[in-house]
Design an enzyme around this catalytic site. Structure first.
Site, short mmCIF file in Angstrom:
data_model
loop_
_atom_site.label_atom_id
_atom_site.label_comp_id
_atom_site.label_asym_id
_atom_site.label_seq_id
_atom_site.Cartn_x
_atom_site.Cartn_y
_atom_site.Cartn_z
N ASP A 141 0.82 -1.21 0.00
CA ASP A 141 0.00 0.00 0.00
C ASP A 141 0.85 1.26 0.00
O ASP A 141 0.47 2.29 -0.59
CB ASP A 141 -0.93 0.01 1.22
CG ASP A 141 -2.03 -1.03 1.09
OD1 ASP A 141 -2.33 -1.44 -0.05
OD2 ASP A 141 -2.60 -1.43 2.13
N CYS A 142 2.01 1.23 0.67
CA CYS A 142 2.86 2.43 0.71
C CYS A 142 3.93 2.42 -0.37
O CYS A 142 4.57 3.45 -0.61
CB CYS A 142 3.50 2.60 2.09
SG CYS A 142 4.27 1.13 2.75
N TYR A 143 4.14 1.26 -1.02
CA TYR A 143 5.11 1.17 -2.12
C TYR A 143 4.43 0.46 -3.29
O TYR A 143 4.67 -0.73 -3.54
CB TYR A 143 6.35 0.39 -1.68
CG TYR A 143 7.15 1.06 -0.59
CD1 TYR A 143 7.93 2.18 -0.87
CD2 TYR A 143 7.13 0.58 0.72
CE1 TYR A 143 8.67 2.79 0.12
CE2 TYR A 143 7.87 1.19 1.72
CZ TYR A 143 8.64 2.30 1.42
OH TYR A 143 9.37 2.91 2.40
#
Length: 391
Positions: A130-132
């Protein structure tokens, strides 16, 4: 006689006396240990040799959208990416994964090119999170387009090493280079009496935090090196009779020069890195000069037969570095030509460069924050219990 603080004060005022280790040895022959110790403040030592347990930490900076790199190649050489999202470790001996003709290419060459400011192709695959969210990235990087770029070398500057020979009937391709059959040649690695740790045999001057010359820039001793073995048997002058102490080194590669950091390749063995390392020895007392006065005829290395494919190989005894540097030794009644793996010429240039930095007030000594351990045993990985059959 002196403290490091006193010596640094003299360096800052450009009135310190610094000699290369060869100049020190010559002066001791002329005037003796006591007088030489009165005259000199710092002894500059150096070596330039293959140090395959080396590599570079690199931080690329984040892309947009961000990527969590889990596989990465730099000019076709795989870099380790199993920690930070865009942190990499490029090992000097990692072999290129591309075409067969590229087998003479590896991590050491990529490190050299980055230090030289040359462009390096980078290809990365990511793990989507989700963050990468990004899963692939391709670009060209240079020394100036990345964040941190520093050498972190787990094992450098062996205090002593072996002499390799080949008593078998076929050529062998080793980390010492080619060894010709039937004792056709011999190769030694350590530069002998000019080698840094040969002149500090009990590690009284070099410790964790010691400032050094590394690859043409400033570096530091980060820790004991891997395979650090200070319990090696020693002569009466305290120098070891075989592989002994090692150092883990760290330094900013952006300060370094390809003159002192060079990729190399050993035929049928793999890539490596030629590295210049210089260590200053502060003359704190007379004993420092006494240890540094050691000559090649007072140092020995074991002659090891690489034709026996075992961890413990047969040896042909010990031989002095004076005989090794003569270019020929006698082995089982045969005259055998000998060559050094280290560049003796460039080792002297490293020591001279370090001396010049000190005299110009550009290089101060540092107090070690902790000593290097002197009680490490060397533990092999022998098979325990039932024997395994290897296919």
């Amino acid at each position: 006689m002196r403290t490091i603080a006193e010596i640094n004060d003299k360096i800052s005022r450009q009135c310190a006396v610094a000699w290369t280790v060869e100049e020190l040895k010559a002066r001791v022959i002329e005037v003796g240990v006591t007088q030489a110790a009165r005259e000199v403040d710092i002894i500059a030592t150096g070596t330039f040799e293959p140090m395959e347990s080396s590599g570079a930490i690199i931080n690329l900076g984040h892309t947009d959208p961000p990527i969590k790199i889990r596989q990465c190649w730099m000019d076709g050489v795989l870099a380790y990416s199993g920690f930070g999202a865009v942190d990499l470790y490029l090992g000097a001996t990692q072999v290129a994964e591309e075409a067969e003709e590229s087998r003479a290419w590896g991590g050491g060459y990529v490190i050299e090119n980055l230090i030289a400011g040359k462009p390096v192709h980078l290809r990365a695959l990511g793990q989507a999170t989700d963050c990468y969210p990004r899963t692939a990235f391709e670009t060209t990087i240079t020394r100036d387009s990345i964040n941190q770029f520093y050498l972190f070398n787990p094992r450098n500057v062996y205090q002593n090493f072996v002499v390799g020979v080949n008593g078998g009937d076929r050529p062998l391709f080793t980390y010492l280079g080619p060894l010709q059959p039937r004792f056709g040649n011999a190769v030694y690695s350590n530069p002998g009496a000019i080698s840094p740790l040969m002149n500090d045999p009990d590690l009284q001057l070099v410790g964790i935090g010691s400032r050094i010359f590394l690859g043409g820039g400033i570096g530091y001793v980060a820790w004991e090196g891997t395979q650090h073995f200070p319990l090696q048997k020693r002569l009466a002058n305290r120098t070891p009779i075989g592989p002994a102490a090692t150092l883990a080194l760290i330094g900013d590669a952006k300060q370094m020069s390809p003159q002192w950091v060079r990729g190399c390749y050993f035929k049928n063995y793999g890539p490596s890195l030629m590295l210049g390392v210089g260590i200053p020895l502060p003359v704190l007392n007379e004993a420092v000069v006494a240890h540094s006065a050691v000559l090649d005829q007072d140092l020995v290395a074991p002659i090891v037969d690489f034709s026996i494919p075992r961890r413990v190989r047969p040896t042909f005894g010990l031989i002095s570095y004076a005989k090794l540097k003569s270019g020929r030794i006698t082995l089982e009644g045969k005259s055998v030509r000998v060559a050094p793996l280290a560049s003796l010429y460039l080792s002297r240039q490293v020591a001279q460069t370090l001396k010049d930095w000190i005299l110009a007030g550009k290089f101060l000594l540092s107090e070690a924050v902790a000593p290097l351990p002197c009680d490490r045993a060397f533990l092999p990985q022998d098979l325990g219990g039932s024997q395994l059959t290897m296919d």
